[in-house]
Design a protein around this motif. Structure first.
Motif, PDB file in Angstrom:
ATOM      1  N   ASP A  26       3.248  21.412  99.367  1.00  0.00           N
ATOM      2  CA  ASP A  26       2.049  21.170  98.567  1.00  0.00           C
ATOM      3  C   ASP A  26       1.880  22.250  97.502  1.00  0.00           C
ATOM      4  O   ASP A  26       1.460  21.973  96.382  1.00  0.00           O
ATOM      5  CB  ASP A  26       0.801  21.125  99.466  1.00  0.00           C
ATOM      6  CG  ASP A  26       0.753  19.869 100.321  1.00  0.00           C
ATOM      7  OD1 ASP A  26       1.397  18.864  99.961  1.00  0.00           O
ATOM      8  OD2 ASP A  26       0.046  19.887 101.343  1.00  0.00           O
ATOM      9  N   ALA A  27       2.230  23.480  97.856  1.00  0.00           N
ATOM     10  CA  ALA A  27       2.110  24.578  96.890  1.00  0.00           C
ATOM     11  C   ALA A  27       3.043  24.375  95.704  1.00  0.00           C
ATOM     12  O   ALA A  27       2.644  24.576  94.543  1.00  0.00           O
ATOM     13  CB  ALA A  27       2.398  25.912  97.579  1.00  0.00           C
ATOM     14  N   LEU A  28       4.281  23.966  95.962  1.00  0.00           N
ATOM     15  CA  LEU A  28       5.240  23.748  94.879  1.00  0.00           C
ATOM     16  C   LEU A  28       4.806  22.579  93.997  1.00  0.00           C
ATOM     17  O   LEU A  28       4.878  22.658  92.767  1.00  0.00           O
ATOM     18  CB  LEU A  28       6.646  23.514  95.430  1.00  0.00           C
ATOM     19  CG  LEU A  28       7.763  23.381  94.400  1.00  0.00           C
ATOM     20  CD1 LEU A  28       7.842  24.617  93.502  1.00  0.00           C
ATOM     21  CD2 LEU A  28       9.097  23.142  95.100  1.00  0.00           C
ATOM     22  N   ILE A 100       1.778  30.981  94.859  1.00  0.00           N
ATOM     23  CA  ILE A 100       0.328  31.144  94.697  1.00  0.00           C
ATOM     24  C   ILE A 100       0.024  32.026  93.489  1.00  0.00           C
ATOM     25  O   ILE A 100      -0.900  31.741  92.712  1.00  0.00           O
ATOM     26  CB  ILE A 100      -0.312  31.697  95.989  1.00  0.00           C
ATOM     27  CG1 ILE A 100      -0.265  30.629  97.079  1.00  0.00           C
ATOM     28  CG2 ILE A 100      -1.746  32.155  95.749  1.00  0.00           C
ATOM     29  CD1 ILE A 100      -0.614  31.140  98.469  1.00  0.00           C
ATOM     30  N   ALA A 101       0.789  33.096  93.305  1.00  0.00           N
ATOM     31  CA  ALA A 101       0.581  33.965  92.141  1.00  0.00           C
ATOM     32  C   ALA A 101       0.795  33.194  90.840  1.00  0.00           C
ATOM     33  O   ALA A 101       0.005  33.322  89.892  1.00  0.00           O
ATOM     34  CB  ALA A 101       1.515  35.170  92.216  1.00  0.00           C
ATOM     35  N   PHE A 102       1.856  32.381  90.795  1.00  0.00           N
ATOM     36  CA  PHE A 102       2.106  31.598  89.584  1.00  0.00           C
ATOM     37  C   PHE A 102       1.040  30.516  89.391  1.00  0.00           C
ATOM     38  O   PHE A 102       0.666  30.223  88.254  1.00  0.00           O
ATOM     39  CB  PHE A 102       3.511  30.989  89.594  1.00  0.00           C
ATOM     40  CG  PHE A 102       4.590  31.966  89.219  1.00  0.00           C
ATOM     41  CD1 PHE A 102       4.512  32.717  88.061  1.00  0.00           C
ATOM     42  CD2 PHE A 102       5.699  32.131  90.032  1.00  0.00           C
ATOM     43  CE1 PHE A 102       5.508  33.624  87.713  1.00  0.00           C
ATOM     44  CE2 PHE A 102       6.703  33.034  89.703  1.00  0.00           C
ATOM     45  CZ  PHE A 102       6.609  33.779  88.539  1.00  0.00           C
ATOM     46  N   ILE A 103       0.548  29.927  90.467  1.00  0.00           N
ATOM     47  CA  ILE A 103      -0.533  28.942  90.355  1.00  0.00           C
ATOM     48  C   ILE A 103      -1.767  29.613  89.738  1.00  0.00           C
ATOM     49  O   ILE A 103      -2.422  29.046  88.854  1.00  0.00           O
ATOM     50  CB  ILE A 103      -0.872  28.319  91.727  1.00  0.00           C
ATOM     51  CG1 ILE A 103       0.236  27.344  92.158  1.00  0.00           C
ATOM     52  CG2 ILE A 103      -2.221  27.587  91.675  1.00  0.00           C
ATOM     53  CD1 ILE A 103       0.094  26.844  93.590  1.00  0.00           C
ATOM     54  N   SER A 123     -17.990  27.650  87.097  1.00  0.00           N
ATOM     55  CA  SER A 123     -17.735  28.962  87.701  1.00  0.00           C
ATOM     56  C   SER A 123     -16.962  28.850  89.010  1.00  0.00           C
ATOM     57  O   SER A 123     -16.250  29.781  89.385  1.00  0.00           O
ATOM     58  CB  SER A 123     -19.053  29.705  87.928  1.00  0.00           C
ATOM     59  OG  SER A 123     -19.870  28.991  88.831  1.00  0.00           O
ATOM     60  N   ILE A 124     -17.062  27.734  89.689  1.00  0.00           N
ATOM     61  CA  ILE A 124     -16.339  27.562  90.954  1.00  0.00           C
ATOM     62  C   ILE A 124     -14.828  27.654  90.735  1.00  0.00           C
ATOM     63  O   ILE A 124     -14.101  28.113  91.615  1.00  0.00           O
ATOM     64  CB  ILE A 124     -16.728  26.227  91.657  1.00  0.00           C
ATOM     65  CG1 ILE A 124     -16.184  26.174  93.068  1.00  0.00           C
ATOM     66  CG2 ILE A 124     -16.254  25.033  90.863  1.00  0.00           C
ATOM     67  CD1 ILE A 124     -16.871  27.073  94.038  1.00  0.00           C
ATOM     68  N   ILE A 125     -14.374  27.238  89.557  1.00  0.00           N
ATOM     69  CA  ILE A 125     -12.941  27.329  89.243  1.00  0.00           C
ATOM     70  C   ILE A 125     -12.526  28.795  89.160  1.00  0.00           C
ATOM     71  O   ILE A 125     -11.489  29.187  89.703  1.00  0.00           O
ATOM     72  CB  ILE A 125     -12.612  26.600  87.916  1.00  0.00           C
ATOM     73  CG1 ILE A 125     -12.954  25.116  87.995  1.00  0.00           C
ATOM     74  CG2 ILE A 125     -11.163  26.814  87.513  1.00  0.00           C
ATOM     75  CD1 ILE A 125     -11.986  24.266  88.745  1.00  0.00           C
ATOM     76  N   ALA A 126     -13.321  29.616  88.471  1.00  0.00           N
ATOM     77  CA  ALA A 126     -13.011  31.046  88.361  1.00  0.00           C
ATOM     78  C   ALA A 126     -13.003  31.697  89.743  1.00  0.00           C
ATOM     79  O   ALA A 126     -12.133  32.523  90.048  1.00  0.00           O
ATOM     80  CB  ALA A 126     -14.016  31.733  87.451  1.00  0.00           C
ATOM     81  N   LYS A 127     -13.928  31.302  90.594  1.00  0.00           N
ATOM     82  CA  LYS A 127     -13.976  31.846  91.958  1.00  0.00           C
ATOM     83  C   LYS A 127     -12.735  31.431  92.744  1.00  0.00           C
ATOM     84  O   LYS A 127     -12.168  32.235  93.488  1.00  0.00           O
ATOM     85  CB  LYS A 127     -15.243  31.382  92.670  1.00  0.00           C
ATOM     86  CG  LYS A 127     -16.502  32.026  92.125  1.00  0.00           C
ATOM     87  CD  LYS A 127     -17.741  31.486  92.805  1.00  0.00           C
ATOM     88  CE  LYS A 127     -18.988  32.039  92.137  1.00  0.00           C
ATOM     89  NZ  LYS A 127     -20.207  31.433  92.655  1.00  0.00           N
ATOM     90  N   ALA A 128     -12.304  30.198  92.575  1.00  0.00           N
ATOM     91  CA  ALA A 128     -11.109  29.712  93.275  1.00  0.00           C
ATOM     92  C   ALA A 128      -9.875  30.490  92.822  1.00  0.00           C
ATOM     93  O   ALA A 128      -9.006  30.823  93.641  1.00  0.00           O
ATOM     94  CB  ALA A 128     -10.917  28.218  93.033  1.00  0.00           C
ATOM     95  N   ASP A 130      -9.856  33.577  91.737  1.00  0.00           N
ATOM     96  CA  ASP A 130      -9.955  34.903  92.366  1.00  0.00           C
ATOM     97  C   ASP A 130      -9.472  34.862  93.812  1.00  0.00           C
ATOM     98  O   ASP A 130      -8.780  35.765  94.268  1.00  0.00           O
ATOM     99  CB  ASP A 130     -11.401  35.421  92.314  1.00  0.00           C
ATOM    100  CG  ASP A 130     -11.816  35.843  90.916  1.00  0.00           C
ATOM    101  OD1 ASP A 130     -10.913  36.107  90.086  1.00  0.00           O
ATOM    102  OD2 ASP A 130     -13.031  35.913  90.656  1.00  0.00           O
ATOM    103  N   VAL A 131      -9.807  33.807  94.531  1.00  0.00           N
ATOM    104  CA  VAL A 131      -9.357  33.653  95.920  1.00  0.00           C
ATOM    105  C   VAL A 131      -7.838  33.506  95.963  1.00  0.00           C
ATOM    106  O   VAL A 131      -7.168  34.107  96.811  1.00  0.00           O
ATOM    107  CB  VAL A 131     -10.050  32.442  96.596  1.00  0.00           C
ATOM    108  CG1 VAL A 131      -9.410  32.113  97.932  1.00  0.00           C
ATOM    109  CG2 VAL A 131     -11.540  32.715  96.772  1.00  0.00           C
ATOM    110  N   LEU A 132      -7.274  32.725  95.039  1.00  0.00           N
ATOM    111  CA  LEU A 132      -5.820  32.570  94.969  1.00  0.00           C
ATOM    112  C   LEU A 132      -5.138  33.913  94.749  1.00  0.00           C
ATOM    113  O   LEU A 132      -4.148  34.233  95.404  1.00  0.00           O
ATOM    114  CB  LEU A 132      -5.435  31.623  93.830  1.00  0.00           C
ATOM    115  CG  LEU A 132      -5.497  30.136  94.089  1.00  0.00           C
ATOM    116  CD1 LEU A 132      -5.205  29.374  92.802  1.00  0.00           C
ATOM    117  CD2 LEU A 132      -4.527  29.722  95.171  1.00  0.00           C
ATOM    118  N   LYS A 133      -5.655  34.683  93.797  1.00  0.00           N
ATOM    119  CA  LYS A 133      -5.064  35.994  93.518  1.00  0.00           C
ATOM    120  C   LYS A 133      -5.133  36.887  94.749  1.00  0.00           C
ATOM    121  O   LYS A 133      -4.154  37.554  95.091  1.00  0.00           O
ATOM    122  CB  LYS A 133      -5.809  36.668  92.364  1.00  0.00           C
ATOM    123  CG  LYS A 133      -5.443  36.160  91.007  1.00  0.00           C
ATOM    124  CD  LYS A 133      -5.977  37.135  89.990  1.00  0.00           C
ATOM    125  CE  LYS A 133      -6.571  36.461  88.822  1.00  0.00           C
ATOM    126  NZ  LYS A 133      -7.249  37.348  87.902  1.00  0.00           N
TER     127      LYS A 133
END
Length: 142
Positions: A26-28, A100-103, A123-128, A130-133
């Protein structure tokens, strides 16, 4: 007859690529989608809005587009390196952390493109992102 040869060839090539990348996780799949969305939104920013930061005039430029494709290709090669490192080290987290880093990077670029088009980003996108990073950093740390 010709169609079945084409389908078989495409299936074999797709199967080979999936195997080399450790399967279609799913990540790829998400990374591939984000790369595509980023490329398309970049084309829109340059071609329609003439606000690209990748060219002097801000307009669509074939060299800038080619560079973007090359960057995405090299990112996929880095994912391939991560897959092989996981295999050699008998782990599973290197590939995931790299993807995940590239996503996260692709998502940031998509948001920047949307901003250049004047589209407000929730703003929820920006928060998501940040969680990915954070998840990527934690996986790489150990």
């Amino acid at each position: 007859m010709r169609a079945s040869i084409l389908y078989s060839t495409v299936g074999a090539v797709g199967g080979f690529i999936a195997t080399v990348f450790g399967g279609w996780s799913d990540a790829l799949v998400t990374l591939m989608i984000f790369m595509s969305v980023d490329y398309v939104t970049g084309l829109i920013v340059a071609g329609i809005f003439k606000k690209s930061k990748k060219s002097e005039s801000g307009a669509l430029e074939s060299r800038a587009g080619f560079k973007g494709l090359c960057r995405k290709g090299v990112a996929l090669l880095i994912v391939l390196v991560a897959v092989r490192l996981d295999i050699v080290m008998q782990t599973t987290y290197i590939k995931d952390a790299v993807i995940i880093a590239f996503i996260a990077n692709e998502a940031i670029s998509i948001i920047e493109n949307a901003g250049l088009m004047g589209i407000p980003v929730p703003s929820i996108i920006a928060k998501a992102i940040d969680v990915l990073k954070k998840n990527s950093d934690e996986k790489m740390a150990g």
